[in-house]
Scaffold this motif. Structure first.
Motif, short mmCIF file in Angstrom:
data_model
loop_
_atom_site.label_atom_id
_atom_site.label_comp_id
_atom_site.label_asym_id
_atom_site.label_seq_id
_atom_site.Cartn_x
_atom_site.Cartn_y
_atom_site.Cartn_z
N GLN A 190 27.78 26.87 29.63
CA GLN A 190 26.78 27.37 30.43
C GLN A 190 27.01 26.86 31.80
OE1 GLN A 190 23.64 29.25 29.67
NE2 GLN A 190 25.04 29.43 28.13
N ASN A 191 27.64 25.68 32.15
CA ASN A 191 28.10 25.19 33.42
C ASN A 191 29.51 25.66 33.78
OD1 ASN A 191 25.62 23.62 33.85
ND2 ASN A 191 26.34 22.03 32.35
N ARG A 192 29.59 26.74 33.55
CA ARG A 192 31.22 27.21 33.59
C ARG A 192 31.44 27.67 35.30
NH1 ARG A 192 27.88 32.01 32.04
NH2 ARG A 192 27.67 33.10 33.81
N GLN A 193 32.73 27.55 35.44
CA GLN A 193 33.11 27.93 36.75
C GLN A 193 33.93 29.06 36.55
OE1 GLN A 193 36.15 25.17 38.32
NE2 GLN A 193 36.07 26.06 40.42
N ILE A 194 33.76 30.28 37.35
CA ILE A 194 34.61 31.43 37.21
C ILE A 194 35.37 31.56 38.41
CG2 ILE A 194 34.57 33.93 36.69
CD1 ILE A 194 32.09 33.54 35.12
N CYS A 195 37.08 31.95 38.30
CA CYS A 195 37.63 32.14 39.41
C CYS A 195 38.52 33.38 39.21
CB CYS A 195 38.64 30.83 39.59
SG CYS A 195 37.79 29.25 39.88
N LEU A 196 38.04 34.20 40.10
CA LEU A 196 38.94 35.60 40.20
C LEU A 196 39.82 35.80 41.13
CD1 LEU A 196 35.89 38.18 40.01
CD2 LEU A 196 36.73 36.68 37.99
N TYR A 197 41.23 36.16 40.84
CA TYR A 197 42.13 36.28 41.71
C TYR A 197 43.18 37.71 41.52
CZ TYR A 197 41.92 31.15 42.18
OH TYR A 197 41.61 29.73 42.20
#
Length: 410
Positions: free
Chosen positions: A208-215
């Motif tokens: 639930q405490n995810r970090q999402i990074c898009l490149y």
């Protein structure tokens, strides 16, 4: 221009050595830094050892922008040119945050192709070689049983294509509930209709405490929709305002379809090619062209999506190791494949849209080195040529009789 013979037996591999690390031979997208060093990010000593052993000296602009933000845990939407160090920009903070004392999957790196998965995992393993971080690759086209066995042992980071890892998560084999970082490389492709439903299902399995990074190098409207739905106050990085195709000189040759092979033969004779990738628009044309090139007496491999995975892996590995000078490819090979010896890209078939053009041409001029792209244009391609120039804000010039070596050879 002096001819560059490529017949069998020629000892040309020595020319695959990368250009000197002299900024005169690099473009602004990797030299216009703020002057930071990797020590400035207070990274673990073991990670710094891996960074320097891999040959990295100082962070590139995308690494300077991305690493400190990613370390804080904030979501990221990053746009930067291919070949400017995006992979390390997310691998370094991912490795820094892994707690090797915990036997759980802590990071998921999603990529659209098997080749990119293998390459990304290799970067992760090399950077983290002194850290004890366990990195696993999971892609379609390989043994599901092997993946299940591997997940029975310790795995901290999974590099995967979306379909296979979703299958493992749904079976309860890949436990992602403690996975707090999800990186999506080549995010525009991952959020195309082919992948997006799978990616959205996957996110439900994460912490639930995810970090999402898009490149990615391009961000179409689908990315914005995904960002609005899943990212929490993302930090926006955009290094593409003026840097889209910096370092790559682009030319076109106006030809009839039946003249293309002859034109290619002339280019091979005149250009100083370290390695080249030649793109076709269909699988059949890839195989036919590779056969023609071989008949002309030049070394040539080919790769496309309908080949057996084991064969694709071997071709990719051998080409990257310099066992062959020329590779004929479908668009399978345009995503994130980082082979710095490639200094010439030829569009034997001109692409239909600007995103495909950008990703193809981005195979040349990797990490700030110089390269050229040559497009064989038929009468039917003329409108696409104009449209792509307009959309990318770039200029594709008529090919001159002689192309100066300084434009693509250090």
């Amino acid at each position: 221009m002096a001819a560059a013979p490529q017949q069998a037996g020629e000892d040309w591999k020595s020319r695959l050595a990368l250009p000197p690390k002299d900024s005169r031979f690099k473009t602004e997208d990797v030299t216009a830094t703020k002057g930071n060093s990797f020590e400035d990010y207070f990274l673990k000593r073991e990670l710094l050892m891996g960074i320097y052993e891999k040959g990295f000296e100082n962070p590139s602009p995308i690494q300077e922008e991305s690493i400190p933000i990613a370390l804080t845990g904030r979501d990221i939407l990053a746009r930067a040119k291919n070949g400017t160090g995006k992979t390390a920009a997310f691998c370094i903070p991912v490795l820094e945050k892994v707690d090797t004392s915990k036997n759980e999957v802590q990071a998921l790196l999603l990529v659209p192709t098997r080749e990119l998965a293998l390459q990304t995992s290799q970067v992760c393993k090399e950077l983290g070689k002194h850290m004890g971080v366990e990195v696993m690759v999971s892609t379609g086209g390989t043994s599901l049983r092997d993946d299940i066995v591997r997940l029975g042992a310790t795995v901290h980071v999974i590099v995967a294509t979306p379909g296979r890892i979703l299958d493992l998560a749904q079976k309860g084999v890949a436990k992602l509930d403690k996975c707090s970082v999800c990186v999506m490389d080549e995010a525009d492709k991952l959020l195309s209709p082919e992948f997006q439903p799978v990616v959205e299902q996957l996110i439900a399995f994460l912490s639930q405490n995810r970090q999402i990074c898009l490149y990615s190098a391009t961000f179409p409207v689908t990315v914005k929709q995904f960002k609005d739905k899943f990212l929490r106050k993302p930090y926006i990085i955009n290094l593409m305002e003026e840097l889209t195709l910096k370092g790559v000189s682009q030319y076109y040759a106006f030809v009839e379809e039946r003249q293309k092979v002859h034109c290619l033969n002339t280019l091979f004779a005149k250009l100083s090619i370290n390695q080249s990738i030649i793109f076709c628009n269909s699988v059949n044309r890839v195989e036919l062209l590779a056969k023609k090139i071989t008949e002309l007496g030049y070394s040539c491999f080919y790769i496309h999506a309908k080949m057996l995975q084991s064969h694709r892996n071997r071709v990719f590995h051998d080409f990257r190791n310099g066992n062959c000078r020329n590779l004929v490819s479908s668009d399978l090979f345009t995503r994130g494949i980082d082979i710095q010896a490639v200094n010439v890209v030829i569009n034997f078939d001109f692409p239909k849209n600007s995103e495909t053009y950008l990703h193809r041409v981005g195979r040349s001029g990797r990490f700030g080195h110089l390269g050229i792209a040559i497009n064989l244009i038929t009468y039917e391609d003329r409108f696409n040529l104009y449209k792509i120039e307009q959309e990318l804000g770039t200029e594709i010039k008529p090919i001159p009789p002689i192309i100066e070596k300084g434009l693509y050879c250090a």
